[in-house]
Design a protein around this motif. Structure first.
Motif, PDB file in Angstrom:
ATOM      1  N   ALA A   3      46.843  26.810  42.595  1.00  0.00           N
ATOM      2  CA  ALA A   3      46.107  27.651  43.536  1.00  0.00           C
ATOM      3  C   ALA A   3      46.488  29.118  43.384  1.00  0.00           C
ATOM      4  O   ALA A   3      45.634  30.006  43.474  1.00  0.00           O
ATOM      5  CB  ALA A   3      46.385  27.179  44.962  1.00  0.00           C
ATOM      6  N   SER A   4      47.767  29.377  43.133  1.00  0.00           N
ATOM      7  CA  SER A   4      48.214  30.763  42.990  1.00  0.00           C
ATOM      8  C   SER A   4      47.634  31.410  41.740  1.00  0.00           C
ATOM      9  O   SER A   4      47.208  32.576  41.767  1.00  0.00           O
ATOM     10  CB  SER A   4      49.745  30.829  42.952  1.00  0.00           C
ATOM     11  N   THR A   5      47.587  30.655  40.636  1.00  0.00           N
ATOM     12  CA  THR A   5      47.017  31.183  39.398  1.00  0.00           C
ATOM     13  C   THR A   5      45.524  31.456  39.564  1.00  0.00           C
ATOM     14  O   THR A   5      45.012  32.487  39.132  1.00  0.00           O
ATOM     15  CB  THR A   5      47.228  30.195  38.234  1.00  0.00           C
ATOM     16  N   ALA A   6      44.825  30.528  40.216  1.00  0.00           N
ATOM     17  CA  ALA A   6      43.392  30.707  40.451  1.00  0.00           C
ATOM     18  C   ALA A   6      43.132  31.921  41.338  1.00  0.00           C
ATOM     19  O   ALA A   6      42.191  32.694  41.100  1.00  0.00           O
ATOM     20  CB  ALA A   6      42.818  29.451  41.092  1.00  0.00           C
ATOM     21  N   ALA A   7      43.983  32.123  42.344  1.00  0.00           N
ATOM     22  CA  ALA A   7      43.811  33.265  43.241  1.00  0.00           C
ATOM     23  C   ALA A   7      44.044  34.575  42.498  1.00  0.00           C
ATOM     24  O   ALA A   7      43.308  35.552  42.689  1.00  0.00           O
ATOM     25  CB  ALA A   7      44.767  33.141  44.424  1.00  0.00           C
ATOM     26  N   LEU A   8      45.052  34.598  41.640  1.00  0.00           N
ATOM     27  CA  LEU A   8      45.331  35.805  40.854  1.00  0.00           C
ATOM     28  C   LEU A   8      44.176  36.113  39.905  1.00  0.00           C
ATOM     29  O   LEU A   8      43.768  37.279  39.774  1.00  0.00           O
ATOM     30  CB  LEU A   8      46.629  35.625  40.056  1.00  0.00           C
ATOM     31  N   ARG A   9      43.651  35.094  39.246  1.00  0.00           N
ATOM     32  CA  ARG A   9      42.531  35.304  38.329  1.00  0.00           C
ATOM     33  C   ARG A   9      41.288  35.781  39.075  1.00  0.00           C
ATOM     34  O   ARG A   9      40.541  36.627  38.585  1.00  0.00           O
ATOM     35  CB  ARG A   9      42.232  34.006  37.573  1.00  0.00           C
ATOM     36  N   SER A  10      41.096  35.248  40.253  1.00  0.00           N
ATOM     37  CA  SER A  10      39.949  35.669  41.054  1.00  0.00           C
ATOM     38  C   SER A  10      40.074  37.142  41.453  1.00  0.00           C
ATOM     39  O   SER A  10      39.096  37.900  41.373  1.00  0.00           O
ATOM     40  CB  SER A  10      39.849  34.794  42.315  1.00  0.00           C
ATOM     41  N   GLU A  11      41.265  37.544  41.862  1.00  0.00           N
ATOM     42  CA  GLU A  11      41.466  38.937  42.265  1.00  0.00           C
ATOM     43  C   GLU A  11      41.332  39.880  41.072  1.00  0.00           C
ATOM     44  O   GLU A  11      40.806  40.990  41.215  1.00  0.00           O
ATOM     45  CB  GLU A  11      42.828  39.103  42.931  1.00  0.00           C
ATOM     46  N   TRP A  12      41.796  39.451  39.914  1.00  0.00           N
ATOM     47  CA  TRP A  12      41.642  40.283  38.729  1.00  0.00           C
ATOM     48  C   TRP A  12      40.166  40.427  38.357  1.00  0.00           C
ATOM     49  O   TRP A  12      39.713  41.512  37.974  1.00  0.00           O
ATOM     50  CB  TRP A  12      42.422  39.703  37.556  1.00  0.00           C
ATOM     51  N   ALA A  13      39.416  39.343  38.498  1.00  0.00           N
ATOM     52  CA  ALA A  13      37.981  39.396  38.195  1.00  0.00           C
ATOM     53  C   ALA A  13      37.278  40.371  39.134  1.00  0.00           C
ATOM     54  O   ALA A  13      36.417  41.160  38.708  1.00  0.00           O
ATOM     55  CB  ALA A  13      37.369  38.001  38.306  1.00  0.00           C
ATOM     56  N   LYS A  14      37.648  40.332  40.409  1.00  0.00           N
ATOM     57  CA  LYS A  14      37.032  41.256  41.368  1.00  0.00           C
ATOM     58  C   LYS A  14      37.421  42.703  41.068  1.00  0.00           C
ATOM     59  O   LYS A  14      36.570  43.604  41.104  1.00  0.00           O
ATOM     60  CB  LYS A  14      37.456  40.881  42.796  1.00  0.00           C
ATOM     61  N   LEU A  15      38.687  42.920  40.775  1.00  0.00           N
ATOM     62  CA  LEU A  15      39.153  44.282  40.509  1.00  0.00           C
ATOM     63  C   LEU A  15      38.521  44.864  39.252  1.00  0.00           C
ATOM     64  O   LEU A  15      38.065  46.016  39.237  1.00  0.00           O
ATOM     65  CB  LEU A  15      40.681  44.292  40.378  1.00  0.00           C
ATOM     66  N   SER A  16      38.470  44.077  38.193  1.00  0.00           N
ATOM     67  CA  SER A  16      37.970  44.577  36.913  1.00  0.00           C
ATOM     68  C   SER A  16      36.448  44.689  36.863  1.00  0.00           C
ATOM     69  O   SER A  16      35.901  45.378  36.000  1.00  0.00           O
ATOM     70  CB  SER A  16      38.448  43.664  35.776  1.00  0.00           C
ATOM     71  N   SER A  17      35.766  44.039  37.793  1.00  0.00           N
ATOM     72  CA  SER A  17      34.303  44.074  37.775  1.00  0.00           C
ATOM     73  C   SER A  17      33.717  45.202  38.627  1.00  0.00           C
ATOM     74  O   SER A  17      32.524  45.474  38.557  1.00  0.00           O
ATOM     75  CB  SER A  17      33.737  42.732  38.251  1.00  0.00           C
ATOM     76  N   VAL A  18      34.562  45.843  39.427  1.00  0.00           N
ATOM     77  CA  VAL A  18      34.100  46.943  40.283  1.00  0.00           C
ATOM     78  C   VAL A  18      34.390  48.266  39.584  1.00  0.00           C
ATOM     79  O   VAL A  18      35.543  48.642  39.401  1.00  0.00           O
ATOM     80  CB  VAL A  18      34.793  46.895  41.660  1.00  0.00           C
ATOM     81  N   ARG A  19      33.345  48.967  39.184  1.00  0.00           N
ATOM     82  CA  ARG A  19      33.522  50.193  38.415  1.00  0.00           C
ATOM     83  C   ARG A  19      34.245  51.283  39.198  1.00  0.00           C
ATOM     84  O   ARG A  19      35.007  52.063  38.631  1.00  0.00           O
ATOM     85  CB  ARG A  19      32.161  50.720  37.961  1.00  0.00           C
TER      86      ARG A  19
END
Length: 255
Positions: A3-19
């Motif tokens: 769950a922790s790895t999935a949460a980190l990947r999700s947050e990275w996806a959100k951060l990197s996708s917002v210009r």
């Protein structure tokens, strides 16, 4: 996948996708380097006009870090946007539905954003140091001089901690506009005014940006009652308080 790895990947996806967050980090780099280099060039041009005491107290490394006054504002904006965008778009409901453990959600968001801010902060501090020393000419210093490497690392760490502090504040306030409306005037105007008022100066020394300035200082200033280590400790207390406050609000209030 945990769950922790999935949460980190999700947050990275959100951060990197917002210009906007990427552009804000670039702005922190650009304005810090540009302003620090400009001040260094002006200091070099006016060095011969300084008094003997001012020449002795001249801080070549600290001069190149003066761009942090503007760079910190961009880092504040970054920290606020990372959290505030969740509330302004209503994504916070989906995020908490995907990661019901609010502590894990909060830790993941702060960890990812802190990592990004740390990388940019360190690249910025070393770049502005070398750029500033290049234009200071014979009045420059080097990384292997006493306390210079420590000050350079401190400048990058301060930019990072300012972003983390802003994340905590934005989580407490749950609004990008309100957070920016408080933090920007506080660090761009209020602390500068307090620092110039004799009666309020002692209080201003213990505000986050003043503590951060001490972290990037090589030459001691007699009017500051602590050194770089004290500045780091004060800054960590502010960041810790903001993060704890943010967590308590996130845990106890509905999305």
């Amino acid at each position: 996948m945990s769950a922790s790895t999935a949460a980190l990947r999700s947050e990275w996806a959100k951060l990197s996708s917002v210009r906007s967050t990427g552009w804000t980090l670039f702005a922190a780099f650009a304005v810090t380097v540009a302003f620090g280099t400009l001040v260094s060039a002006l200091s070099n041009a006016r060095y011969d006009d300084l008094s003997r005491a001012d020449r002795i107290a001249f801080d070549a490394a600290g001069t190149s870090f003066t761009g942090g006054v503007l760079g910190q504002l961009a880092m504040i904006a970054f920290g606020v946007m990372v959290v505030g965008s969740e509330y302004s778009t209503g994504m916070i409901r989906n995020s908490l539905a995907a990661v019901p453990r609010r502590g894990l959600f909060y830790l993941s968001k702060v960890t990812v954003a802190t990592g990004a801010a740390l990388v940019v902060g360190m690249i910025t501090s070393f770049t502005t140091f070398f750029a500033g020393q290049a234009v200071l000419g014979s009045h420059s210093t080097t990384l292997d001089a006493d306390n210079v490497l420590r000050a350079t690392l401190g400048a990058g760490l301060y930019m990072t901690l300012m972003a983390v502090f802003s994340m905590g504040v934005a989580t407490m306030l749950r609004s990008s506009m309100l957070s920016m409306g408080i933090l920007m005037p506080l660090f761009f105007l209020v602390t500068q005014i307090l620092s110039s008022v004799p009666g309020a100066k002692k209080v201003a020394h213990y505000l986050p940006d003043q503590a951060g300035n001490a972290m990037a200082r090589v030459v001691d200033k007699s009017d500051v009652p602590y050194g770089p280590g004290g500045g780091l400790a004060i800054m960590m207390l502010w960041v810790g308080a903001a993060l704890i406050g943010g967590y308590l609000v996130l845990r106890n209030r509905d999305a």
